[in-house]
Design a protein around this motif. Sequence first.
Motif, PDB file in Angstrom:
ATOM      1  N   TRP A  77      -5.996 -43.101  36.980  1.00 20.59           N
ATOM      2  CA  TRP A  77      -5.234 -42.359  38.008  1.00 20.59           C
ATOM      3  C   TRP A  77      -6.056 -42.464  39.209  1.00 20.59           C
ATOM      4  O   TRP A  77      -7.449 -42.225  39.096  1.00 20.59           O
ATOM      5  CB  TRP A  77      -5.189 -41.036  37.343  1.00 20.59           C
ATOM      6  CG  TRP A  77      -4.322 -40.010  38.080  1.00 20.59           C
ATOM      7  CD1 TRP A  77      -4.658 -39.005  38.888  1.00 20.59           C
ATOM      8  CD2 TRP A  77      -2.935 -40.330  38.096  1.00 20.59           C
ATOM      9  NE1 TRP A  77      -3.439 -38.330  39.252  1.00 20.59           N
ATOM     10  CE2 TRP A  77      -2.451 -39.334  38.840  1.00 20.59           C
ATOM     11  CE3 TRP A  77      -2.126 -41.326  37.725  1.00 20.59           C
ATOM     12  CZ2 TRP A  77      -1.075 -39.194  39.429  1.00 20.59           C
ATOM     13  CZ3 TRP A  77      -0.434 -41.145  38.006  1.00 20.59           C
ATOM     14  CH2 TRP A  77      -0.061 -40.211  38.892  1.00 20.59           C
ATOM     15  N   PHE A  79      -7.989 -40.537  42.346  1.00 23.40           N
ATOM     16  CA  PHE A  79      -8.554 -39.478  42.768  1.00 23.40           C
ATOM     17  C   PHE A  79      -9.523 -39.803  43.868  1.00 23.40           C
ATOM     18  O   PHE A  79     -10.420 -40.184  43.861  1.00 23.40           O
ATOM     19  CB  PHE A  79      -9.318 -38.729  41.502  1.00 23.40           C
ATOM     20  CG  PHE A  79     -10.006 -37.529  41.655  1.00 23.40           C
ATOM     21  CD1 PHE A  79      -9.274 -36.243  41.701  1.00 23.40           C
ATOM     22  CD2 PHE A  79     -11.636 -37.763  41.892  1.00 23.40           C
ATOM     23  CE1 PHE A  79     -10.241 -35.225  41.942  1.00 23.40           C
ATOM     24  CE2 PHE A  79     -12.083 -36.436  42.004  1.00 23.40           C
ATOM     25  CZ  PHE A  79     -11.425 -35.081  42.187  1.00 23.40           C
ATOM     26  N   PRO A  93      -8.028 -35.793  36.154  1.00 30.23           N
ATOM     27  CA  PRO A  93      -8.474 -35.083  37.401  1.00 30.23           C
ATOM     28  C   PRO A  93      -7.200 -34.888  38.084  1.00 30.23           C
ATOM     29  O   PRO A  93      -6.129 -35.613  38.203  1.00 30.23           O
ATOM     30  CB  PRO A  93      -9.114 -36.322  38.265  1.00 30.23           C
ATOM     31  CG  PRO A  93      -9.388 -37.307  36.971  1.00 30.23           C
ATOM     32  CD  PRO A  93      -8.386 -37.084  36.056  1.00 30.23           C
ATOM     33  N   ARG A  94      -7.249 -33.417  38.753  1.00 30.45           N
ATOM     34  CA  ARG A  94      -6.066 -33.069  39.619  1.00 30.45           C
ATOM     35  C   ARG A  94      -6.255 -32.529  40.574  1.00 30.45           C
ATOM     36  O   ARG A  94      -7.455 -32.623  41.254  1.00 30.45           O
ATOM     37  CB  ARG A  94      -5.604 -31.548  38.711  1.00 30.45           C
ATOM     38  CG  ARG A  94      -4.969 -32.195  37.233  1.00 30.45           C
ATOM     39  CD  ARG A  94      -4.594 -30.926  36.267  1.00 30.45           C
ATOM     40  NE  ARG A  94      -4.794 -29.636  37.097  1.00 30.45           N
ATOM     41  CZ  ARG A  94      -4.449 -28.410  36.242  1.00 30.45           C
ATOM     42  NH1 ARG A  94      -3.852 -28.434  35.295  1.00 30.45           N
ATOM     43  NH2 ARG A  94      -4.938 -27.258  36.952  1.00 30.45           N
ATOM     44  N   GLU A  95      -5.172 -31.983  41.802  1.00 32.46           N
ATOM     45  CA  GLU A  95      -5.481 -31.709  42.962  1.00 32.46           C
ATOM     46  C   GLU A  95      -6.484 -30.299  43.054  1.00 32.46           C
ATOM     47  O   GLU A  95      -6.951 -30.202  43.902  1.00 32.46           O
ATOM     48  CB  GLU A  95      -4.081 -31.342  43.542  1.00 32.46           C
ATOM     49  CG  GLU A  95      -3.196 -32.675  43.956  1.00 32.46           C
ATOM     50  CD  GLU A  95      -4.047 -33.570  44.837  1.00 32.46           C
ATOM     51  OE1 GLU A  95      -4.511 -33.256  45.771  1.00 32.46           O
ATOM     52  OE2 GLU A  95      -3.916 -34.584  44.241  1.00 32.46           O
ATOM     53  N   VAL A  98      -9.830 -31.552  43.425  1.00 28.41           N
ATOM     54  CA  VAL A  98     -10.265 -32.126  44.707  1.00 28.41           C
ATOM     55  C   VAL A  98     -10.550 -30.874  45.745  1.00 28.41           C
ATOM     56  O   VAL A  98     -11.604 -31.019  46.497  1.00 28.41           O
ATOM     57  CB  VAL A  98      -8.893 -32.785  45.339  1.00 28.41           C
ATOM     58  CG1 VAL A  98      -9.110 -33.128  46.892  1.00 28.41           C
ATOM     59  CG2 VAL A  98      -8.383 -33.903  44.762  1.00 28.41           C
ATOM     60  N   ALA A 125     -15.162 -37.424  37.626  1.00 26.49           N
ATOM     61  CA  ALA A 125     -14.280 -37.145  38.933  1.00 26.49           C
ATOM     62  C   ALA A 125     -15.135 -36.381  39.704  1.00 26.49           C
ATOM     63  O   ALA A 125     -15.049 -36.611  41.110  1.00 26.49           O
ATOM     64  CB  ALA A 125     -12.761 -36.534  38.549  1.00 26.49           C
TER      65      ALA A 125
END
Length: 166
Positions: A77, A79, A93-95, A98, A125
């Motif tokens: 994915w 990132f 890993p997600r938004e 971030v 991440a």
Amino acid sequence: MTVQELYRQARYILEDAGLDSPDFDAGELSAHFFGLDRAGIALYGNRTPPSEAAAAFCRAVKERAARRPLQYLLGQWEFMGLTLQVGEGVLIPREDTVVLVEELAAGLRGVPVPRGLDLCAGTGAVALGLCSLLPDTEALCLELSPTALSFLKRNLDAYPQYHVQV
């Protein structure tokens, strides 16, 4: 069946399963298994893929319709501009991660050599994302899960330019 027919069938199956983004998911799976994104399908979708690729694609569509995470099906994915290996046993890993990394980087700007410890690092991440924003950062990642640790090591090995250790 052609790539375009398989893509359309996947969209229908994923939509029928009630997934939020059947077009996106079918497109990502098509890119992964056939090497064609949605634009590529429009241009070259009349080609018949190898039977092994078509079978793997159909299995992945079935798993996705059963709610298996798309990222696990793809095995990686994106990132923060990094391609991270993901799979069962590690968080995706997600938004919101971030946002965490960007806020952390903002707080560390101006520190000559930022140093940090990433506990329960998973994919790495946070440490890798921070290093992508602040390349002089030095990070140590700790992970107790053997499964997650294997993903962490592969991801750190993919970005040797960053000062991240396990």
